[in-house]
Motif scaffolding. Sequence first.
Motif, PDB file in Angstrom:
ATOM      1  N   SER A 329      18.980  32.056  39.142  1.00 36.53           N
ATOM      2  CA  SER A 329      19.155  32.847  37.927  1.00 36.53           C
ATOM      3  C   SER A 329      19.569  31.902  36.810  1.00 36.53           C
ATOM      4  CB  SER A 329      20.225  33.921  38.129  1.00 36.53           C
ATOM      5  OG  SER A 329      21.518  33.326  38.235  1.00 36.53           O
ATOM      6  N   LYS A 330      19.742  32.455  35.602  1.00 36.76           N
ATOM      7  CA  LYS A 330      20.144  31.610  34.487  1.00 36.76           C
ATOM      8  C   LYS A 330      21.569  31.084  34.635  1.00 36.76           C
ATOM      9  CE  LYS A 330      17.098  33.417  30.876  1.00 36.76           C
ATOM     10  NZ  LYS A 330      17.038  34.018  29.517  1.00 36.76           N
ATOM     11  N   SER A 331      22.353  31.705  35.503  1.00 35.87           N
ATOM     12  CA  SER A 331      23.750  31.299  35.655  1.00 35.87           C
ATOM     13  C   SER A 331      24.066  30.594  36.959  1.00 35.87           C
ATOM     14  CB  SER A 331      24.662  32.528  35.529  1.00 35.87           C
ATOM     15  OG  SER A 331      24.354  33.485  36.537  1.00 35.87           O
ATOM     16  N   SER A 332      23.114  30.586  37.919  1.00 31.56           N
ATOM     17  CA  SER A 332      23.413  29.938  39.205  1.00 31.56           C
ATOM     18  C   SER A 332      22.134  29.613  39.969  1.00 31.56           C
ATOM     19  CB  SER A 332      24.314  30.824  40.070  1.00 31.56           C
ATOM     20  OG  SER A 332      23.616  31.991  40.474  1.00 31.56           O
ATOM     21  N   TYR A 340      25.597  26.943  43.128  1.00 35.82           N
ATOM     22  CA  TYR A 340      26.087  26.062  42.075  1.00 35.82           C
ATOM     23  C   TYR A 340      25.905  26.741  40.720  1.00 35.82           C
ATOM     24  CZ  TYR A 340      25.777  22.742  45.886  1.00 35.82           C
ATOM     25  OH  TYR A 340      25.923  22.116  47.101  1.00 35.82           O
ATOM     26  N   LYS A 341      26.904  26.507  39.842  1.00 37.67           N
ATOM     27  CA  LYS A 341      26.933  27.170  38.541  1.00 37.67           C
ATOM     28  C   LYS A 341      26.005  26.478  37.532  1.00 37.67           C
ATOM     29  CE  LYS A 341      31.235  26.237  38.521  1.00 37.67           C
ATOM     30  NZ  LYS A 341      32.639  26.043  38.094  1.00 37.67           N
ATOM     31  N   ILE A 342      25.425  27.293  36.655  1.00 41.68           N
ATOM     32  CA  ILE A 342      24.618  26.787  35.540  1.00 41.68           C
ATOM     33  C   ILE A 342      25.276  27.277  34.259  1.00 41.68           C
ATOM     34  CG2 ILE A 342      22.370  26.826  34.399  1.00 41.68           C
ATOM     35  CD1 ILE A 342      21.104  27.327  37.150  1.00 41.68           C
ATOM     36  N   ASP A 343      25.709  26.335  33.419  1.00 38.46           N
ATOM     37  CA  ASP A 343      26.413  26.700  32.191  1.00 38.46           C
ATOM     38  C   ASP A 343      25.438  27.179  31.113  1.00 38.46           C
ATOM     39  OD1 ASP A 343      28.547  27.011  30.401  1.00 38.46           O
ATOM     40  OD2 ASP A 343      28.232  25.011  29.585  1.00 38.46           O
ATOM     41  N   ASP A 344      24.358  26.398  30.891  1.00 44.80           N
ATOM     42  CA  ASP A 344      23.351  26.725  29.876  1.00 44.80           C
ATOM     43  C   ASP A 344      21.987  26.326  30.432  1.00 44.80           C
ATOM     44  OD1 ASP A 344      21.722  27.096  27.720  1.00 44.80           O
ATOM     45  OD2 ASP A 344      22.752  25.706  26.383  1.00 44.80           O
ATOM     46  N   SER A 345      21.227  27.295  30.872  1.00 45.20           N
ATOM     47  CA  SER A 345      19.956  26.994  31.548  1.00 45.20           C
ATOM     48  C   SER A 345      18.991  26.246  30.642  1.00 45.20           C
ATOM     49  CB  SER A 345      19.307  28.282  32.060  1.00 45.20           C
ATOM     50  OG  SER A 345      18.996  29.153  30.982  1.00 45.20           O
ATOM     51  N   SER A 346      19.061  26.484  29.333  1.00 47.24           N
ATOM     52  CA  SER A 346      18.126  25.832  28.413  1.00 47.24           C
ATOM     53  C   SER A 346      18.400  24.335  28.276  1.00 47.24           C
ATOM     54  CB  SER A 346      18.188  26.491  27.032  1.00 47.24           C
ATOM     55  OG  SER A 346      19.477  26.326  26.452  1.00 47.24           O
TER      56      SER A 346
END
Length: 654
Positions: A329-332, A340-346
Motif C-alpha cells: 500500500s502507499k503506507s507499507s 515495513y513503513k512507507i513515509d511518502d510513496s512518491s
Amino acid sequence: MKHSKTKQSMAFVVAALLACQPISAYAATFADMNQVPWSGAEVSINKAASLGLVVGETVNGKTYFRPRDSVSLTESCQLAYKLLLQTGKATANASVTEKWAAVLKTYGIKEWAHPAVSYCLEEGIISISNLGSFMKNGSNLPATREQAVTILGRALTTGVPSYSANATTTKFNDNASISSEARPYVALLNQVGVVNGDNVGKFNPKSTLNRTETAVLVTNLYNVLNKTSATIPTNPAASTQSGTVKDMNALYVNFENSNAYYLFASTGATVTLNGASSSAAELVKLFKNGASIKATLTLDSNTRITKLVATADTKATEDDLTGTIKSLSKSSIKIGSNTYKIDDSSSVSVKIDGSTKKFSDLKEMYDDGETITATLTLDKDDYVTKIVATTKSSSSSKTDELKEIKKVSGEDYEAYIKVGSTKYYIEDIDDLKVTIDGKTKDFSDLKDAFGDLEDGEYYTVSVTLDKDSDEDNYITKITATKKTSTSTKKGEITDLKEKSGSKGTIELDDKKSYSIKDVDDVTVKIDGKTKDFDKLIDLFKDDVEMTATLTITGDYVTKIVVTTESSSSTKSGTLKDVDYKSSKKKGYVKIGTKTYDIDDVDWLDVIIDDRTKDFDKLIDVFNDLDDDEYLQVKITLDDDDYVTKIVATTKYEK
C-alpha cells in the motif's frame, strides 16, 4: 567523426594531483574541462581545487588543468606533503629543506619540489635510493599506480600513526603483479576506501595515473586525514565511550553529536550484539541496512577499540529485506513476515526489472496479481527509501554454467540442477524438455553427459521457469551447450622442452610452466608463418629471443604464436584510417599516406592506451574520436610486411 564521451574504467579510485606551477587556479577557471576522460569527473576536480590541493597552468591568459596528463613521482611527493600540511599532520621546516638540498640537486630534483621531497626523505616516506627513478634527462618521470599509492600510504601512516600498513591485499585479480613493497599500502588505502579495482577487478600497478584520476584520490584521502584531525580523544583515562552510531566501517566508529572517530585496535576487538557474540563486520552490515545501533566502547591507552558491546534492532537484515511482496500500500510493504513503513510513496526510488519506475507502477502490477520479488532499502528510522523489484515473467529464463545435476527421492520434486549459484527444481522429469548441443534428449542423457565431461569442458545451460507453478525456481525446459574453457598467456619464452611420448612444456617469464599434451597437434606460428614444434625448439636452442602468446584449452597448450626479436620492424605515426578489407579476417591500417596490410586479425596484438583490446575496438575508438583527438600508433611488421602488433595512444591537439 562522432562526438562522444565515455566513462573511463578507472583502475582504482584515486586521489588528487598537486601540480607544480606557481599560479594556482580553482575549478571555475579551468579552460579544458571538456577534455576530462569520463563524465562526472569535473565534480572531483572542482572539489580538489576548492580545497587548494590542485593547481593549473596559465597560458595566454587561460588556465588549463590538463586532465589527461600523467602525474610524476615528484608531484606525488608534493601531494603527500600538502595533504599533511593542510590537515595539520605536518609543519613546514626550512632546516629540513636545507639538510637535503645537496642530495636533491645531485639527483636533479627541481627546486620547487625541494620542501616536499625533503620532508618525504626526512620522514621515511621515500628513500635516497628512490630518487634515481624521479628524473630522466632533466624531466620528471611519471609515477606508476603502485608507486603513487606507496608514497600516499606512507604519508597516511606518518600523519596518523594509528593506521598501520602491515596487511597484504587479496582483493585484486592481479595481486601477484603488485610489488611486495607496495602491497601493504595498496591494502591500507583500499581498506579506508581510497583505492578500488577497475571493472574487471584489477589494480594495474604498473600503469600510470592521469591528473583527473588523482583529483579523485586527493579528495578521498583528504577526507580520511580530516577524520583523524585532532578529534580522536587522547586521554588514556577515558577508557569507555558510549552513544548511538552515526558512522562506522571496518576501521572506526563515530557517534552522533561527536567529532571523534574511534579506531579499532590492530588486533581487532571483541564484539557483542544483543548479548551474543558477534563481529564488527556484522555490525557494519546491520548499520548499512539501516539498523539503529547503540554501542559502548572499551578503549586501550591509545584510545583504540578493544571491546564493543552493542544493542540493535536486527530486523533490518539483508535476508529480511529481500523476498516476495505479500502486501503493498502507499503506507507499507510486507516482505515475508515483516511489514515495513512507507513515509511518502512518491519519494520512494523504484526499479522494476532493471528500469526506473514510479511507485504507482509497482502498485498497479501487484494489484494485477503479478508475483514480485523485491529488495528494500531503509533509512535510519526504518522507513522504506528504495525498492528494487523483479517480476516472475521477467526471469522466465536463466543462462549460466551447469554446476550440479541430481535426481532425488522423497521430495516434492524429482530432480534439481544447479546453474551458477542458483538451484532449479524439476517437478516431473518425464515432462521436462531437454536439448543438448541442438539435439533433443532426456534428463538421463544430460546427467550422463555432465558426468562424462573432461578437464576444461563444461556445459552452459539455459533454463525456462515454470510460470504455472506456485513455487519459484521450478523449470520446464533445459537447453545445454558444451563449452571448452580457453585462456591466453603472453610473455617471453624462458624454457621449452619436448618430453617422452610427444608431450612437452613451455615456460614464460611469469615463472609458470604450461603443459603440451601432444607437440604434433599443437598449432605453431612463428613471425606469422605456420611451423612445427621442432622449429620452435631449434630457435630456442639457438638462444633466439622469442615472445609467445599461448592459447590454453582446458589444461593444455593448443596454440603458440611467436614473434622473434629479429623478425620485426616498426613504423610510427598518426593513424589516418583503419578497417577490415574483403573479409573479417583481413584488415589494414593507414599511417600518413602509406597503408599496411593485416593478414589475419585473429593473430593481431592490439593495445589501446595501455590496455589489451581487439581489432574491432580499435576501429570503434578511431571512429569515435572527437575533433581535437587523434591516435598515435606504433605498428610491428613481420618479414612479409604484414602488421602483427598495433600500439595506439590517444592524443589531443594543442
